[in-house]
Write a protein that holds these residues in place. Structure first.
Motif, PDB file in Angstrom:
ATOM      1  N   ALA A 144       0.771  -1.207   0.254  1.00 16.21           N
ATOM      2  CA  ALA A 144      -0.076  -0.120   0.276  1.00 16.21           C
ATOM      3  C   ALA A 144       0.797   1.364   0.050  1.00 16.21           C
ATOM      4  N   ARG A 145       0.618   2.225  -0.936  1.00 16.58           N
ATOM      5  CA  ARG A 145       1.131   3.580  -0.974  1.00 16.58           C
ATOM      6  C   ARG A 145       0.884   4.295   0.223  1.00 16.58           C
ATOM      7  N   PRO A 179      10.295  -7.301  -4.366  1.00 19.29           N
ATOM      8  CA  PRO A 179       9.760  -7.565  -3.121  1.00 19.29           C
ATOM      9  C   PRO A 179       8.343  -7.190  -2.872  1.00 19.29           C
ATOM     10  N   GLY A 182       2.862  -7.277   2.371  1.00 21.39           N
ATOM     11  CA  GLY A 182       1.546  -6.899   2.959  1.00 21.39           C
ATOM     12  C   GLY A 182       0.326  -6.927   1.829  1.00 21.39           C
ATOM     13  N   GLY A 183      -0.363  -6.301   1.473  1.00 25.50           N
ATOM     14  CA  GLY A 183      -1.477  -6.431   0.431  1.00 25.50           C
ATOM     15  C   GLY A 183      -0.942  -7.083  -0.864  1.00 25.50           C
TER      16      GLY A 183
HETATM   17  C1  ACO Z   1      -1.647  -3.539   3.297  1.00 22.07           C
HETATM   18  C2  ACO Z   1      -0.322  -3.554   3.033  1.00 22.07           C
HETATM   19  O1  ACO Z   1      -0.001  -3.577   1.881  1.00 22.07           O
HETATM   20  S1  ACO Z   1       0.755  -3.025   4.088  1.00 22.07           S
HETATM   21  C3  ACO Z   1       2.382  -3.049   3.493  1.00 22.07           C
HETATM   22  C4  ACO Z   1       2.929  -1.383   3.263  1.00 22.07           C
HETATM   23  N1  ACO Z   1       4.201  -1.683   2.611  1.00 22.07           N
HETATM   24  C5  ACO Z   1       5.479  -1.956   3.339  1.00 22.07           C
HETATM   25  O2  ACO Z   1       5.419  -1.739   4.346  1.00 22.07           O
HETATM   26  C6  ACO Z   1       6.744  -1.932   2.664  1.00 22.07           C
HETATM   27  C7  ACO Z   1       7.550  -0.644   2.948  1.00 22.07           C
HETATM   28  N2  ACO Z   1       8.633  -0.553   2.037  1.00 22.07           N
HETATM   29  C8  ACO Z   1       9.743  -1.423   2.278  1.00 22.07           C
HETATM   30  O3  ACO Z   1       9.764  -2.321   3.129  1.00 22.07           O
HETATM   31  C9  ACO Z   1      10.937  -1.401   1.050  1.00 22.07           C
HETATM   32  O4  ACO Z   1      10.670  -0.285   0.303  1.00 22.07           O
HETATM   33  C10 ACO Z   1      10.901  -2.450  -0.118  1.00 22.07           C
HETATM   34  C11 ACO Z   1      11.481  -3.789   0.945  1.00 22.07           C
HETATM   35  C12 ACO Z   1       9.641  -2.821  -0.483  1.00 22.07           C
HETATM   36  C13 ACO Z   1      11.884  -2.282  -1.154  1.00 22.07           C
HETATM   37  O5  ACO Z   1      13.155  -1.974  -0.734  1.00 22.07           O
HETATM   38  P1  ACO Z   1      14.075  -1.302  -1.651  1.00 22.07           P
HETATM   39  O6  ACO Z   1      14.290  -2.205  -2.555  1.00 22.07           O
HETATM   40  O7  ACO Z   1      15.401  -1.189  -0.823  1.00 22.07           O
HETATM   41  O8  ACO Z   1      13.422  -0.005  -2.387  1.00 22.07           O
HETATM   42  P2  ACO Z   1      13.527   1.406  -1.170  1.00 22.07           P
HETATM   43  O9  ACO Z   1      13.225   1.473   0.280  1.00 22.07           O
HETATM   44  O10 ACO Z   1      14.546   2.382  -1.635  1.00 22.07           O
HETATM   45  O11 ACO Z   1      12.246   2.019  -1.844  1.00 22.07           O
HETATM   46  C14 ACO Z   1      12.071   2.618  -3.237  1.00 22.07           C
HETATM   47  C15 ACO Z   1      11.312   3.670  -3.486  1.00 22.07           C
HETATM   48  O12 ACO Z   1       9.908   3.351  -3.168  1.00 22.07           O
HETATM   49  C16 ACO Z   1       9.224   4.182  -2.067  1.00 22.07           C
HETATM   50  N3  ACO Z   1       8.589   3.165  -1.252  1.00 22.07           N
HETATM   51  C17 ACO Z   1       8.771   1.903  -0.858  1.00 22.07           C
HETATM   52  N4  ACO Z   1       7.718   1.556  -0.401  1.00 22.07           N
HETATM   53  C18 ACO Z   1       6.652   2.406  -0.316  1.00 22.07           C
HETATM   54  C19 ACO Z   1       5.253   2.469   0.165  1.00 22.07           C
HETATM   55  N5  ACO Z   1       4.794   1.280   0.601  1.00 22.07           N
HETATM   56  N6  ACO Z   1       4.675   3.692  -0.262  1.00 22.07           N
HETATM   57  C20 ACO Z   1       5.130   4.587  -0.889  1.00 22.07           C
HETATM   58  N7  ACO Z   1       6.329   4.592  -1.231  1.00 22.07           N
HETATM   59  C21 ACO Z   1       7.141   3.543  -0.949  1.00 22.07           C
HETATM   60  C22 ACO Z   1      10.496   4.618  -1.281  1.00 22.07           C
HETATM   61  O13 ACO Z   1      10.504   5.942  -0.245  1.00 22.07           O
HETATM   62  C23 ACO Z   1      11.526   4.789  -2.266  1.00 22.07           C
HETATM   63  O14 ACO Z   1      11.429   6.093  -2.811  1.00 22.07           O
HETATM   64  P3  ACO Z   1      12.382   6.910  -3.611  1.00 22.07           P
HETATM   65  O15 ACO Z   1      12.848   6.120  -4.797  1.00 22.07           O
HETATM   66  O16 ACO Z   1      11.629   8.165  -4.016  1.00 22.07           O
HETATM   67  O17 ACO Z   1      13.406   7.174  -2.494  1.00 22.07           O
END
Ligand code: ACO
Length: 527
Positions: A144-145, A179, A182-183
């Motif tokens: 999710a964003r 990767p 979550g959703g």
């Molecule tokens: C219902 C649900 O889906 S709950 C789950 C919500 N999602 C999360 O918790 C995942 C959060 N993100 C992460 O853990 C990590 O970004 C990973 C593992 C997915 C990827 O890691 P990496 O490959 O190292 O990529 P990185 O962390 O640099 O992210 C790439 C870009 O995506 C952005 N991004 C990553 N996750 C999200 C997110 N969930 N929402 C918005 N932007 C995001 C980062 O800010 C980064 O942006 P930038 O390039 O402008 O700096």
């Protein structure tokens, strides 16, 4: 901000507008920035457009909503409104047949799902369901964003709802290419097949950081949810490959074996392998001694057209094999015990694996061929406490519910409940065959003699001699290969070398089979 503000031309005549359109298209095609593309490549990943090009027939992709942008505000989102909103959606063809596709663009917000991104996916899913064509998702997104909060969560809900609505209507294939947290992990779990690529793709509900914080366990992303973990241990993924190119080529192969929807039959192929080809080698592949292991995969390879088969869940629950294959050009689903792994017993995971496969084949009009060589269900406290009763019942339920053509063949032993469950005539197999080496019984002769002749053996002067004589008697009475055939419980005992021809003739007869289940909303299968 409008489209025109960002395009190089200010011209307002028709030619100028067309030039503008091409400039915008070029911007869409290139994506957000070269730096983002380099970062994607540095991780060993292809871009979303490169992946779509590998999946579909050359030049067949039609993009839908390439100019879409989000309308979210806050956290600087107003200034960051890339075209596509991080997901490329559309349709194309695979071997000339229509396939819908969506592909996350990790270069944009890490492929994370916002409201506009989600509604693009919803639209393409609705189109696929209405057109009756398969849907392939190329997943490389961070869930999710975060900046869009509940709107992003609601977007996922819409995908899950459509995944479920499409289940059993059109084939749904999830390809994990990054990767997926979550959703992003739940939608694939609702689809028919999950593909993964080693090292670059992971699936987990919560990542290593959350795991460490909650349970104190230290684990890497791959250790928690990499391709090998899901292909061997959890069973979440059906296919795992070393690189994206091979993975996407195998998705195309799988699509060539599936119908476009549940109202069609799977596509037939030309076969140069004669239907009447004898399989004399089969007698050498399968030892007559029921305790000796052998590789059932070799038996299947010998039976099917030129070894044309795509094994599902190859490395999970290896005591059972489930594979799509072709016999005389027609697609079949083969379920077979694997005597070289745990002697081919049925346990919790084998039951789950086979049940899902039987269900998938039934939904998509793929006839079932079951090859039995099974000593029974696996005894043990772990199995009982783990719920072997309800998991084994899933396989029973799946077979009993299946209306596609069903043929079973007993190669060697078939004992007890496992014999009944593995598509016996009594649960609805249309045709049941056995090799002359078959032993169908409630249990092996040793075990049977120990139970029913316990007293005689205990009271005998020479208990061992008595036991041997009782085992012999039981075998002679009940375990000879013609016992079931004499009672009509197998339709014929066949020469192993003629198995291929018998299966092909039987499947040809059953092609027009029609069977209905009683009208109901849906059953209540064991879970
Ligand atoms: C219902 C649900 O889906 S709950 C789950 C919500 N999602 C999360 O918790 C995942 C959060 N993100 C992460 O853990 C990590 O970004 C990973 C593992 C997915 C990827 O890691 P990496 O490959 O190292 O990529 P990185 O962390 O640099 O992210 C790439 C870009 O995506 C952005 N991004 C990553 N996750 C999200 C997110 N969930 N929402 C918005 N932007 C995001 C980062 O800010 C980064 O942006 P930038 O390039 O402008 O700096």
């Amino acid at each position: 901000m409008t489209l025109l503000d960002e395009t190089p031309s200010g011209a307002h005549d028709a030619r100028g507008r067309v030039a503008e359109l091409h400039a915008i298209r070029e911007q869409v095609r290139r994506g957000p920035s070269d730096r983002a593309t380099e970062a994607q490549k540095a991780k060993g990943k292809l871009t979303a457009r490169e992946r779509i090009a590998l999946l579909l027939d050359e030049g067949s992709f039609n993009e839908v909503e390439p100019l879409r942008r989000h309308r979210a505000t806050g956290f600087g989102l107003e200034a960051k409104k890339p075209y596509t909103d991080g997901v490329i959606t559309g349709w194309g063809t695979v071997e000339g047949r229509t396939v819908f596709v969506y592909a996350h663009d990790f270069r944009i917000f890490g492929g994370a799902l916002g409201e506009a991104h989600a509604t693009k996916i919803h639209k393409i899913m609705d189109m696929a369901i209405q057109a009756g064509a398969p849907l392939v998702s190329l997943n490389d997104g961070a869930g999710a964003r975060i900046q869009e909060g509940v709107s992003a969560l609601a977007g996922y809900g819409g995908i899950f709802q459509r995944n479920t609505k499409a289940s059993g209507v059109i084939p749904q294939i999830s390809v994990m290419l990054g990767p997926c947290a979550g959703g992003a992990a739940y939608s694939p779990a609702l689809t028919d097949f999950v593909f993964m690529v080693r090292d670059t793709s992971q699936m987990f509900i919560t990542g290593p950081d959350v795991v460490r914080a909650v349970t104190g366990e230290e684990i890497t992303q791959n250790g928690l949810g990499g391709a090998d973990v899901h292909a061997e241990t959890s069973g979440v993924c059906h296919f795992a490959y070393d690189d994206e190119e091979t993975c996407l080529a195998e998705v195309r192969y799988l699509l060539s074996m599936l119908p476009s929807n549940n109202r069609e039959n799977p596509p037939a192929a030309e076969s140069d392998d004669p239907a009447e080809r004898r399989g004399d080698v089969l007698l050498d592949l399968v030892p007559a001694d029921g305790n000796r292991p052998y590789d059932m995969r070799k038996v299947i390879e010998e039976l099917v057209d030129d070894g044309d088969m795509l094994e599902v869940h190859e490395r999970w629950a290896t005591n059972i094999i489930v594979t799509l294959a072709r016999l005389d050009g027609q697609v079949v689903g083969i379920i077979a015990n694997q005597p070289q792994s745990l002697a081919g017993v049925l346990d919790i995971e084998a039951s789950e694996k086979a049940a899902r496969f039987v269900q998938m084949c039934d939904a998509f009009n793929i006839p079932l061929v079951t090859l039995l060589d099974v000593p029974g269900f696996l005894p043990g406290v772990d199995q009982e406490h783990g719920g072997i009763i309800r998991h084994g019942a899933k396989l029973l339920y799946a077979y009993c519910n299946a209306t596609v053509p069903r043929i079973s063949l007993i190669l060697r032993k078939a004992y007890g409940g496992a014999y009944i469950v593995m598509d016996s005539q009594s649960i609805g197999a249309d045709l049941t065959y056995a090799w002359p080496t078959n032993e169908i019984a409630v249990m092996g002769a040793e075990g049977a003699a120990n139970v029913i002749f316990r007293k005689q053996i205990a009271e005998a002067d020479d208990p061992e001699a008595m036991r041997a004589s009782m085992v012999k008697e039981y075998k002679a009475e009940l375990m000879h290969p013609y016992y079931a055939a004499e009672r009509g419980l197998v339709d014929d005992v066949i020469d192993p070398a003629e198995t291929r021809e018998v299966l092909i003739r039987s499947l040809a007869m059953l092609r027009t089979k029609h069977a209905d289940l009683p009208s109901r909303k849906h059953g209540n299968p064991p879970q």
